[in-house]
Structures are given as C-alpha cells and as structure tokens.
Design a protein around this motif. Structure first.
Motif, PDB file in Angstrom:
ATOM      1  N   SER A 161     -12.914   4.717  -8.739  1.00  0.00           N
ATOM      2  CA  SER A 161     -14.205   4.039  -8.642  1.00  0.00           C
ATOM      3  C   SER A 161     -15.357   5.039  -8.689  1.00  0.00           C
ATOM      4  O   SER A 161     -16.350   4.826  -9.397  1.00  0.00           O
ATOM      5  CB  SER A 161     -14.253   3.227  -7.349  1.00  0.00           C
ATOM      6  OG  SER A 161     -15.484   2.547  -7.240  1.00  0.00           O
ATOM      7  N   SER A 162     -15.218   6.134  -7.953  1.00  0.00           N
ATOM      8  CA  SER A 162     -16.281   7.141  -7.950  1.00  0.00           C
ATOM      9  C   SER A 162     -16.476   7.740  -9.333  1.00  0.00           C
ATOM     10  O   SER A 162     -17.604   7.919  -9.804  1.00  0.00           O
ATOM     11  CB  SER A 162     -15.943   8.252  -6.944  1.00  0.00           C
ATOM     12  OG  SER A 162     -15.886   7.734  -5.632  1.00  0.00           O
TER      13      SER A 162
ATOM     14  N   ARG B   8     -11.857  -5.116  -7.617  1.00  0.00           N
ATOM     15  CA  ARG B   8     -11.627  -4.546  -6.285  1.00  0.00           C
ATOM     16  C   ARG B   8     -10.149  -4.616  -5.918  1.00  0.00           C
ATOM     17  O   ARG B   8      -9.596  -3.673  -5.330  1.00  0.00           O
ATOM     18  CB  ARG B   8     -12.468  -5.293  -5.245  1.00  0.00           C
ATOM     19  CG  ARG B   8     -13.974  -5.114  -5.425  1.00  0.00           C
ATOM     20  CD  ARG B   8     -14.725  -5.470  -4.148  1.00  0.00           C
ATOM     21  NE  ARG B   8     -14.448  -6.835  -3.711  1.00  0.00           N
ATOM     22  CZ  ARG B   8     -15.155  -7.894  -4.082  1.00  0.00           C
ATOM     23  NH1 ARG B   8     -16.189  -7.751  -4.908  1.00  0.00           N
ATOM     24  NH2 ARG B   8     -14.859  -9.094  -3.628  1.00  0.00           N
TER      25      ARG B   8
ATOM     26  N   LEU C  50      -8.316  -1.834  -7.730  1.00  0.00           N
ATOM     27  CA  LEU C  50      -8.570  -0.509  -7.165  1.00  0.00           C
ATOM     28  C   LEU C  50      -7.828  -0.296  -5.847  1.00  0.00           C
ATOM     29  O   LEU C  50      -7.541   0.847  -5.465  1.00  0.00           O
ATOM     30  CB  LEU C  50     -10.070  -0.303  -6.964  1.00  0.00           C
ATOM     31  CG  LEU C  50     -10.896  -0.197  -8.251  1.00  0.00           C
ATOM     32  CD1 LEU C  50     -12.382  -0.212  -7.941  1.00  0.00           C
ATOM     33  CD2 LEU C  50     -10.527   1.058  -9.035  1.00  0.00           C
ATOM     34  N   ARG C  51      -7.514  -1.388  -5.134  1.00  0.00           N
ATOM     35  CA  ARG C  51      -6.755  -1.262  -3.884  1.00  0.00           C
ATOM     36  C   ARG C  51      -5.259  -1.147  -4.115  1.00  0.00           C
ATOM     37  O   ARG C  51      -4.509  -0.772  -3.212  1.00  0.00           O
ATOM     38  CB  ARG C  51      -7.031  -2.472  -2.977  1.00  0.00           C
ATOM     39  CG  ARG C  51      -8.436  -2.528  -2.418  1.00  0.00           C
ATOM     40  CD  ARG C  51      -8.511  -3.517  -1.253  1.00  0.00           C
ATOM     41  NE  ARG C  51      -8.142  -4.868  -1.665  1.00  0.00           N
ATOM     42  CZ  ARG C  51      -9.010  -5.786  -2.077  1.00  0.00           C
ATOM     43  NH1 ARG C  51     -10.308  -5.486  -2.149  1.00  0.00           N
ATOM     44  NH2 ARG C  51      -8.593  -6.996  -2.406  1.00  0.00           N
TER      45      ARG C  51
ATOM     46  N   ARG D 161      -7.285  11.054  -0.888  1.00  0.00           N
ATOM     47  CA  ARG D 161      -8.070   9.840  -1.145  1.00  0.00           C
ATOM     48  C   ARG D 161      -7.219   8.838  -1.920  1.00  0.00           C
ATOM     49  O   ARG D 161      -6.439   9.217  -2.789  1.00  0.00           O
ATOM     50  CB  ARG D 161      -9.313  10.174  -1.967  1.00  0.00           C
ATOM     51  CG  ARG D 161     -10.284  11.113  -1.301  1.00  0.00           C
ATOM     52  CD  ARG D 161     -11.367  11.518  -2.292  1.00  0.00           C
ATOM     53  NE  ARG D 161     -12.209  10.404  -2.684  1.00  0.00           N
ATOM     54  CZ  ARG D 161     -13.039  10.424  -3.728  1.00  0.00           C
ATOM     55  NH1 ARG D 161     -13.110  11.516  -4.491  1.00  0.00           N
ATOM     56  NH2 ARG D 161     -13.774   9.382  -4.018  1.00  0.00           N
ATOM     57  N   PRO D 162      -7.335   7.552  -1.636  1.00  0.00           N
ATOM     58  CA  PRO D 162      -6.631   6.557  -2.455  1.00  0.00           C
ATOM     59  C   PRO D 162      -7.035   6.698  -3.917  1.00  0.00           C
ATOM     60  O   PRO D 162      -8.193   6.998  -4.240  1.00  0.00           O
ATOM     61  CB  PRO D 162      -7.113   5.221  -1.874  1.00  0.00           C
ATOM     62  CG  PRO D 162      -7.623   5.543  -0.504  1.00  0.00           C
ATOM     63  CD  PRO D 162      -8.148   6.943  -0.572  1.00  0.00           C
ATOM     64  N   SER D 163      -6.073   6.486  -4.818  1.00  0.00           N
ATOM     65  CA  SER D 163      -6.367   6.659  -6.247  1.00  0.00           C
ATOM     66  C   SER D 163      -7.477   5.724  -6.694  1.00  0.00           C
ATOM     67  O   SER D 163      -8.294   6.078  -7.545  1.00  0.00           O
ATOM     68  CB  SER D 163      -5.104   6.417  -7.079  1.00  0.00           C
ATOM     69  OG  SER D 163      -4.589   5.095  -6.849  1.00  0.00           O
ATOM     70  N   GLY D 164      -7.535   4.530  -6.111  1.00  0.00           N
ATOM     71  CA  GLY D 164      -8.574   3.590  -6.491  1.00  0.00           C
ATOM     72  C   GLY D 164      -9.957   4.056  -6.099  1.00  0.00           C
ATOM     73  O   GLY D 164     -10.938   3.835  -6.823  1.00  0.00           O
ATOM     74  N   GLU D 165     -10.056   4.728  -4.960  1.00  0.00           N
ATOM     75  CA  GLU D 165     -11.356   5.246  -4.522  1.00  0.00           C
ATOM     76  C   GLU D 165     -11.846   6.341  -5.461  1.00  0.00           C
ATOM     77  O   GLU D 165     -13.021   6.375  -5.844  1.00  0.00           O
ATOM     78  CB  GLU D 165     -11.233   5.787  -3.102  1.00  0.00           C
ATOM     79  CG  GLU D 165     -12.544   6.298  -2.515  1.00  0.00           C
ATOM     80  CD  GLU D 165     -12.369   6.836  -1.114  1.00  0.00           C
ATOM     81  OE1 GLU D 165     -13.077   7.797  -0.767  1.00  0.00           O
ATOM     82  OE2 GLU D 165     -11.524   6.288  -0.367  1.00  0.00           O
ATOM     83  N   ALA D 166     -10.920   7.233  -5.853  1.00  0.00           N
ATOM     84  CA  ALA D 166     -11.297   8.285  -6.793  1.00  0.00           C
ATOM     85  C   ALA D 166     -11.665   7.701  -8.149  1.00  0.00           C
ATOM     86  O   ALA D 166     -12.624   8.155  -8.803  1.00  0.00           O
ATOM     87  CB  ALA D 166     -10.142   9.282  -6.929  1.00  0.00           C
TER      88      ALA D 166
ATOM     89  N   ARG E 225       0.839  -1.192   0.000  1.00  0.00           N
ATOM     90  CA  ARG E 225       0.000   0.000   0.000  1.00  0.00           C
ATOM     91  C   ARG E 225       0.876   1.245   0.000  1.00  0.00           C
ATOM     92  O   ARG E 225       1.839   1.354   0.744  1.00  0.00           O
ATOM     93  CB  ARG E 225      -0.927   0.017   1.207  1.00  0.00           C
ATOM     94  CG  ARG E 225      -2.046  -1.010   1.113  1.00  0.00           C
ATOM     95  CD  ARG E 225      -3.009  -0.825   2.283  1.00  0.00           C
ATOM     96  NE  ARG E 225      -4.121  -1.740   2.181  1.00  0.00           N
ATOM     97  CZ  ARG E 225      -5.225  -1.501   1.482  1.00  0.00           C
ATOM     98  NH1 ARG E 225      -5.321  -0.366   0.810  1.00  0.00           N
ATOM     99  NH2 ARG E 225      -6.195  -2.375   1.431  1.00  0.00           N
TER     100      ARG E 225
END
Length: 360
Positions: free
Chosen positions: A74-75, A113, A116-117, A67-72, A59
């Motif tokens: 996904s949104s 998933r 994205l993590r 924000r984690p790049s994966g969270e952005a 990580r």
C-alpha cells in the motif's frame, strides 16, 4: 441477408477471425484469454482482487519487526504516480491523468483492503497493477467526449513497470503481460464460471458507459444511410481544397461515406483511399451500400484502397472477398476488447508505420 456467405466478416464461420487460421494457435489462444480478462476488468476493475480473497483467510505469522506485505504494498502503491518512467508509459496508454485517483480508489475499496490484509498480497503485485490500470481506464472512459484511443501494448508496458516498482518477489508466482501465474490461474478458473453472469450484471450497471462508447458508430451509420448526401459533399469539399495527390484517410462511418463518394464521382486527384475500422464491405454484402448494388464491381475510377481492420473490433470488416483485386485488407491488433478496439487504431504505432510507408 449476407449475399456472399459472410465473406466481409473477419473469421466468419471459423470462430476465430485470424487470417489464415488453420491449425490451433496456442499463442493466439493465450492472447485471446488475456484480452478477454481485460474486458472483464474494464467492467469490474476489482474482479481479480475479490476472487483472490473469497472465502476464509488465515493471517501469516510475521517475523519480529517485519511489516505485513500488504502494508508495504500500500505504501509503495501510493508513491507510484511519481515513479521513475511510469508517467510516460501511463500517458502512452492514455490514462496518466486518471492513475493517481485510481490507485487511491482501489486501495480504499473494501475489496482492495481485504486483498492487502490477505497473506498472499505480496504474491499478487500483477493483480494489483492490473486493478490500478483497469480502474484508470474505467475513469477515462467515463469522461464526456469521444471514446479514447487506448493501446493494449502500451497498457501492458505500464502494468509491467508498476510491478517493477511494487515490492514483491520478482521470481514469485505472477508473470506480467499475459496472465499465466499460479495465482491468476486460480482467478481465471473462478472467473470462467462467473464470466457470463458478471459480464451481464456489470454491463447492466454500466450500460450508459458502454452505450456512450459504442453507439456513435452504429448510430452514425444509420444517420448516414438516411441522410448521406451532405456527408459525402463535406468529404468532396475537403478533397477539392487539398493539394494533390490526395490521400483520403477515413474511420468507421467516414470509410462508408468516402467509398460511396469515390464510387459515385470520379475524383482523379485522390491517389489512395485508406479506411480504418469501416463497415463499407459489410454494407455492400448486405446490399445496403448506397452507391453500389451487391454484385456490381467497383468502377475503374475508384483509386487504390487499403482497408485496415482489427478482428477484435466488431465494427470492422474486410473487403478483399467482396471486391476481389480492388482492396487490400491489413490486420492490426490493439490487444483491446470491443468497444475499445474500435478507437484503439489511433494509439497503435503500427497504423502510423503503415501510413508512413504509403503517404506520398
């Protein structure tokens, strides 16, 4: 038996199938790699995501409040179906209706998933975009009905627009269009080792879908060879009811039936025959064309003939070699792997530009 040493098969004996192929063509090799990778993605849309995240991941440390790049990612991905200008590109690629569900499926799949993590998620927007589009194509081809006409150029334009709409460094390691970014080069090295096994395993899993996509053409040809008279008569009736000059435009089996009809019966109202993705030249070289034995020339009453083919369409053949001076072969490139290439002519703007210049 191929009576003319495979002259009706595009690129027979050369391994390439590009007209005039001689010196190595780096650009063509790159495009071939691109199409081959799409062929794998159509079988397994999550392939690149899975290969990118194989093995242990570390990580990345985030700045406070970041924000984690994966969270952005996904949104942003969930809002893609309403993205400016994207729906038109998806519709042109033939996958507009399937895209929202495809995005959700990729993001919620275990491989999605995990991707994205991963700390590299922000540098993999092209990989994610291709997964969305490949999953959309998979869903489209699983629908009942005839094989869809999907154009590779429209598909690539949709991928490029998705990348534009996703957050990420526009000067980062990925390049859209062809797969040349460092991230994807790693994927391709792994994919090269797995390709045969993956393709075999996925082909077995999706045998029904692949059969539905490719069997109608081959099965219909066999049916025609057994009971072709009724099909030829249907074409003849359509010609009789049309206002001359008549252009006969025929795809796949239709090209065989139309050529047979025009060999067997003079139809002076027909000014032009256009065959698309047809097996007629190949059957003639095999000695299996019902109307004409191999070695016999086309009768003089057969009209001018344009034969459109795609070297990636394994059910399309060329006629200039077996019918010298009587047929003009025209190559189109759908940028799609087989069997998608067999129906992709009808979504390719180049075909309509060709027809616009030829129709009376």
């Amino acid at each position: 038996m191929l009576h003319s040493n495979g002259i009706s098969v595009p690129g027979y004996g050369t391994g390439r199938g590009i007209p005039g192929a001689g010196a190595p063509d780096t650009r063509a090799d790159t495009l071939d790699e691109d199409v081959e990778l799409w062929g794998l993605l159509y079988l397994d849309p999550l392939l690149e995501l899975r290969l990118l995240t194989e093995g242990p991941t570390t990580r990345a440390e985030l700045a406070p409040g970041a924000r984690p790049s994966g969270e952005a990612l996904s949104s942003a991905a969930l809002s893609l179906p309403g993205g400016a200008g994207l729906r038109g590109l998806l519709d042109a690629a033939g996958i507009g209706e399937e895209f929202p569900a495809a995005v959700a499926a990729v993001l919620t799949a275990p491989d999605g998933r995990r991707f994205l993590r991963a700390p590299t998620a922000g540098a993999g927007t092209s990989v994610l975009a291709r997964a969305f589009v490949a999953e959309s194509v998979r869903r489209r081809t699983d629908r009942e009905g005839p094989a869809p006409a999907l154009d590779g150029t429209a598909r690539d334009a949709a991928v490029a627009r998705i990348v534009d709409l996703l957050p990420g460094d526009p000067s980062g390691p990925e390049e859209t269009g062809t797969h040349r970014g460092p991230v994807t080069r790693r994927v391709k090295r792994v994919a090269g080792r797995l390709a045969l096994g993956l393709a075999s395993a996925q082909a077995v899993k999706r045998r029904s879908a692949l059969t539905d996509a490719s069997h109608p053409a081959a099965g219909d040809v066999l049916l025609y060879l057994a009971r072709g008279a009724a099909i030829r008569e249907a074409v003849a009736q359509a010609v009789r009811t049309a206002e001359p000059p008549v252009v006969v435009l025929a795809h796949s089996l239709g090209g065989i039936a139309s050529l047979d009809l025009l060999v067997l019966r003079p139809l002076p109202q027909v000014a032009l025959l256009v065959t698309v993705g047809s097996q007629a030249p190949f059957l003639y070289e095999l000695g299996a064309l019902p109307s004409l034995e191999h070695g016999s020339p086309l009768p003089a009453h057969v009209p001018r003939w344009l034969n459109v083919y795609d070297r990636r369409d394994l059910l399309s053949y060329v006629g200039a070699g077996v019918f010298p001076g009587r047929v003009q072969d025209i190559a189109l490139d759908s940028r799609q792997p087989f069997p998608f290439s067999h129906s992709a002519y009808w979504s390719n703007p180049e075909l309509y530009r060709l027809l616009a210049g030829e129709l009376p």
